[in-house]
Enzyme design. Structure first.
Site, mmCIF file in Angstrom:
data_model
loop_
_atom_site.group_PDB
_atom_site.id
_atom_site.type_symbol
_atom_site.label_atom_id
_atom_site.label_comp_id
_atom_site.label_asym_id
_atom_site.label_seq_id
_atom_site.Cartn_x
_atom_site.Cartn_y
_atom_site.Cartn_z
ATOM 1 N N ARG A 67 -0.387 18.370 -12.416
ATOM 2 C CA ARG A 67 -1.038 19.634 -11.983
ATOM 3 C C ARG A 67 -1.893 19.598 -10.893
ATOM 4 O O ARG A 67 -1.867 20.128 -9.819
ATOM 5 C CB ARG A 67 -1.830 20.182 -13.218
ATOM 6 C CG ARG A 67 -0.872 21.066 -14.245
ATOM 7 C CD ARG A 67 -1.366 21.426 -15.394
ATOM 8 N NE ARG A 67 -1.995 20.581 -16.240
ATOM 9 C CZ ARG A 67 -1.490 20.092 -17.417
ATOM 10 N NH1 ARG A 67 -0.481 20.508 -17.678
ATOM 11 N NH2 ARG A 67 -2.085 18.974 -18.006
ATOM 12 N N MET A 68 -2.718 18.641 -10.983
ATOM 13 C CA MET A 68 -3.842 18.566 -10.196
ATOM 14 C C MET A 68 -3.245 17.704 -8.753
ATOM 15 O O MET A 68 -3.496 17.964 -7.612
ATOM 16 C CB MET A 68 -5.147 17.633 -10.495
ATOM 17 C CG MET A 68 -6.116 18.480 -11.149
ATOM 18 S SD MET A 68 -6.752 20.064 -10.268
ATOM 19 C CE MET A 68 -7.390 19.312 -8.646
ATOM 20 N N GLY A 101 -15.084 17.394 -19.710
ATOM 21 C CA GLY A 101 -16.155 16.628 -18.939
ATOM 22 C C GLY A 101 -17.141 17.393 -18.515
ATOM 23 O O GLY A 101 -18.167 17.108 -18.284
ATOM 24 N N LYS A 141 -4.577 20.676 -21.975
ATOM 25 C CA LYS A 141 -5.687 19.851 -21.794
ATOM 26 C C LYS A 141 -5.947 18.869 -23.009
ATOM 27 O O LYS A 141 -5.837 19.234 -24.244
ATOM 28 C CB LYS A 141 -7.150 20.487 -21.498
ATOM 29 C CG LYS A 141 -8.120 19.740 -21.249
ATOM 30 C CD LYS A 141 -9.519 20.436 -20.680
ATOM 31 C CE LYS A 141 -10.480 19.533 -20.430
ATOM 32 N NZ LYS A 141 -10.455 18.461 -19.560
ATOM 33 N N THR A 164 -10.463 12.151 -12.751
ATOM 34 C CA THR A 164 -9.860 12.220 -14.162
ATOM 35 C C THR A 164 -11.266 12.343 -15.347
ATOM 36 O O THR A 164 -12.296 11.832 -15.092
ATOM 37 C CB THR A 164 -9.553 10.504 -14.547
ATOM 38 O OG1 THR A 164 -8.574 10.439 -13.467
ATOM 39 C CG2 THR A 164 -8.868 10.520 -15.598
ATOM 40 N N THR A 165 -11.083 12.883 -16.336
ATOM 41 C CA THR A 165 -12.131 13.092 -17.150
ATOM 42 C C THR A 165 -11.641 12.356 -18.520
ATOM 43 O O THR A 165 -10.626 12.035 -18.786
ATOM 44 C CB THR A 165 -12.280 14.669 -17.682
ATOM 45 O OG1 THR A 165 -11.187 14.997 -18.107
ATOM 46 C CG2 THR A 165 -12.570 15.381 -16.372
ATOM 47 N N HIS A 167 -10.063 26.066 -21.918
ATOM 48 C CA HIS A 167 -9.082 25.498 -21.015
ATOM 49 C C HIS A 167 -7.942 25.800 -21.422
ATOM 50 O O HIS A 167 -7.421 26.152 -22.555
ATOM 51 C CB HIS A 167 -9.448 23.968 -20.907
ATOM 52 C CG HIS A 167 -10.431 23.579 -19.935
ATOM 53 N ND1 HIS A 167 -11.763 23.663 -20.327
ATOM 54 C CD2 HIS A 167 -10.402 23.272 -18.563
ATOM 55 C CE1 HIS A 167 -12.583 23.218 -19.179
ATOM 56 N NE2 HIS A 167 -11.636 23.051 -18.165
ATOM 57 N N GLY A 187 -1.302 10.301 -9.358
ATOM 58 C CA GLY A 187 -0.934 11.301 -10.294
ATOM 59 C C GLY A 187 -0.242 12.569 -9.542
ATOM 60 O O GLY A 187 -0.325 13.474 -9.783
ATOM 61 N N ALA A 197 2.488 13.949 -9.132
ATOM 62 C CA ALA A 197 3.383 15.036 -9.660
ATOM 63 C C ALA A 197 2.679 15.881 -10.865
ATOM 64 O O ALA A 197 3.269 16.783 -11.446
ATOM 65 C CB ALA A 197 4.693 14.409 -10.430
ATOM 66 N N ARG A 241 3.502 7.397 -11.696
ATOM 67 C CA ARG A 241 3.511 6.351 -12.660
ATOM 68 C C ARG A 241 4.908 5.732 -12.516
ATOM 69 O O ARG A 241 5.890 6.351 -12.223
ATOM 70 C CB ARG A 241 3.140 6.792 -14.097
ATOM 71 C CG ARG A 241 4.229 7.669 -14.647
ATOM 72 C CD ARG A 241 4.058 8.063 -16.112
ATOM 73 N NE ARG A 241 4.838 9.344 -16.420
ATOM 74 C CZ ARG A 241 6.228 9.357 -16.334
ATOM 75 N NH1 ARG A 241 6.865 8.175 -16.202
ATOM 76 N NH2 ARG A 241 6.449 10.492 -16.639
HETATM 77 P P1 NAD Z 1 -1.600 15.893 -15.753
HETATM 78 O O1 NAD Z 1 -1.124 15.346 -16.875
HETATM 79 O O2 NAD Z 1 -0.674 17.124 -15.226
HETATM 80 O O3 NAD Z 1 -1.262 14.902 -14.285
HETATM 81 C C1 NAD Z 1 -1.524 13.727 -14.292
HETATM 82 C C2 NAD Z 1 -0.426 12.759 -13.808
HETATM 83 O O4 NAD Z 1 -0.756 11.496 -13.582
HETATM 84 C C3 NAD Z 1 0.752 13.025 -14.310
HETATM 85 O O5 NAD Z 1 1.740 13.146 -13.602
HETATM 86 C C4 NAD Z 1 1.157 11.322 -14.677
HETATM 87 O O6 NAD Z 1 2.480 10.848 -14.646
HETATM 88 C C5 NAD Z 1 0.238 10.567 -13.538
HETATM 89 N N1 NAD Z 1 -0.050 9.145 -13.896
HETATM 90 C C6 NAD Z 1 -0.293 8.626 -15.156
HETATM 91 N N2 NAD Z 1 -0.499 7.363 -15.202
HETATM 92 C C7 NAD Z 1 -0.180 7.087 -13.619
HETATM 93 C C8 NAD Z 1 -0.279 5.862 -12.996
HETATM 94 N N3 NAD Z 1 -0.490 4.596 -13.692
HETATM 95 N N4 NAD Z 1 -0.013 5.730 -11.837
HETATM 96 C C9 NAD Z 1 0.017 7.008 -11.079
HETATM 97 N N5 NAD Z 1 0.122 8.516 -11.826
HETATM 98 C C10 NAD Z 1 -0.106 8.078 -13.251
HETATM 99 O O7 NAD Z 1 -2.858 16.376 -15.680
HETATM 100 P P2 NAD Z 1 -3.980 17.142 -14.812
HETATM 101 O O8 NAD Z 1 -4.108 18.532 -15.320
HETATM 102 O O9 NAD Z 1 -3.541 17.043 -13.250
HETATM 103 O O10 NAD Z 1 -5.383 16.412 -14.810
HETATM 104 C C11 NAD Z 1 -5.413 15.142 -14.368
HETATM 105 C C12 NAD Z 1 -6.897 14.742 -14.852
HETATM 106 O O11 NAD Z 1 -7.814 15.235 -14.002
HETATM 107 C C13 NAD Z 1 -7.174 15.084 -16.400
HETATM 108 O O12 NAD Z 1 -8.415 14.068 -16.648
HETATM 109 C C14 NAD Z 1 -8.152 16.123 -16.010
HETATM 110 O O13 NAD Z 1 -9.107 16.692 -17.088
HETATM 111 C C15 NAD Z 1 -8.657 16.223 -14.796
HETATM 112 N N6 NAD Z 1 -9.276 17.148 -13.983
HETATM 113 C C16 NAD Z 1 -10.526 17.201 -13.425
HETATM 114 C C17 NAD Z 1 -10.835 18.301 -12.592
HETATM 115 C C18 NAD Z 1 -12.136 17.941 -11.677
HETATM 116 O O14 NAD Z 1 -12.454 18.775 -10.970
HETATM 117 N N7 NAD Z 1 -12.742 16.519 -11.796
HETATM 118 C C19 NAD Z 1 -10.132 19.415 -12.452
HETATM 119 C C20 NAD Z 1 -8.976 19.404 -13.199
HETATM 120 C C21 NAD Z 1 -8.473 18.429 -13.836
#
Ligand code: NAD
Length: 274
Positions: A12-13, A166, A160, A100-101, A156, A8, A10, A35
């Site tokens: 935000r995280m 989560g 989101k 991931t949540t 949030h 993932g 690209a 992806r």
């Molecule tokens: P986001 O949508 O910005 O990023 C997710 C990325 O995953 C996207 O770039 C997407 O293209 C990629 N992706 C999807 N399917 C894929 C695959 N098969 N292979 C590779 N990459 C793939 O989301 P985000 O804000 O970065 O958050 C991602 C997850 O992390 C969410 O579930 C969010 O709730 C969680 N999160 C958890 C914490 C924590 O501390 N545990 C903190 C922030 C966010």
């Protein structure tokens, strides 16, 4: 040196995690994955964080990424992608940090099964402050018991996709566990209309979505004549990223098993000793 792959990349995280790995002298960015079909596949990972060339291509396959020599995969993606990735990590005996949540009970079961073979650290929130807050909630629930109403309020950013967060669920679960309640039975998700008086045995959840709020959580213990509020506010995603990398370093020294951030910080069992 812990060699880290980020899925993932690209997102935000993902981008924040790349920055955090580059800033950590004990971590090496071994590989990054997005992806299949993403516009940046094949580009250099430096493009994701506005740095020069890092010599790490953005791959569209975790299997190929593991060939780059990886100790720990850090996955903050979607539940579907996380399940696919944990199958690959299990097959290739590679440790995994999962942020991931929104995973369902049965999806959590898949993580538990994979942890028979590999070390997995999964947490809905990798911030040290939230992990500490979980412990504080346990302590408050133990002291205040059934004499208070418990409410969890979270806010949030507008992008989101899951609610309540989560982290909010984990905070509610921590309180429910101490009080011998099942969160499934006692949770109330939002209220509307003629609700009747509040049942003390319930735990209420309220969700706010808006703007660019990184993540706010409050657990409110409301009694007669006083209330206690345990609040955590994240102001930067970097706090989750540095926590996840701390977990990756720790996990690199563990054998198989399912761990969370409380294990990483040595907080497990802290209250049990008293
Ligand atoms: P986001 O949508 O910005 O990023 C997710 C990325 O995953 C996207 O770039 C997407 O293209 C990629 N992706 C999807 N399917 C894929 C695959 N098969 N292979 C590779 N990459 C793939 O989301 P985000 O804000 O970065 O958050 C991602 C997850 O992390 C969410 O579930 C969010 O709730 C969680 N999160 C958890 C914490 C924590 O501390 N545990 C903190 C922030 C966010």
């Amino acid at each position: 040196m812990t060699r880290i792959a980020i899925t993932g990349a690209a997102g935000r995280m993902g981008r924040t995690l790349i920055e955090a790995v580059l800033n950590d002298p004990d971590a090496q960015l071994a590989s990054v994955v997005e992806r299949p079909g993403h516009a940046l596949i094949g580009s250099d990972a430096g493009a994701l964080v506005g740095r020069g060339t890092l010599g790490v291509p953005i791959r569209d396959s975790l299997v190929a990424a593991l060939g780059d020599g990886v100790d720990v995969v850090i996955d903050f993606t979607t539940p579907m992608a996380t399940l696919e990735h944990i199958g690959i990590c299990r097959h290739h005996s590679t440790r995994m940090v999962i942020g991931t949540t929104g995973l369902s009970q049965s999806q959590r079961g898949v993580l538990e099964q994979a942890a028979w073979d590999i070390a997995v650290c999964a947490a809905p929130n990798f911030s040290v402050g939230v992990t500490l807050s979980l412990k504080l909630v346990e302590l408050a629930a133990r002291v205040l018991g059934d004499s208070v109403d418990i409410e969890v309020i979270e806010a949030h950013h507008r992008h989101k996709v899951d609610a309540p967060s989560g982290t909010a669920l984990a905070l509610g679960e921590a309180a429910a566990r101490v009080l011998g309640r099942s969160l499934e039975d006692c949770a109330i998700y939002g209220r509307e209309g003629h609700t009747g008086a509040r049942d003390r045995n319930t735990i209420g959840f309220s969700t706010i979505r808006g703007g660019d709020i990184v993540g706010d959580h409050t657990v409110l213990f409301a009694g007669t004549g006083e209330r206690v509020e345990i609040t955590h506010k994240a102001s930067s995603r970097m706090t989750f990223a540095t926590g996840a990398i701390r977990a990756a370093h720790w996990l690199a020294r563990q054998n198989r098993g399912l761990y969370d951030m409380q294990d990483v910080l040595g907080l497990k069992g802290l209250l049990k000793q008293q």
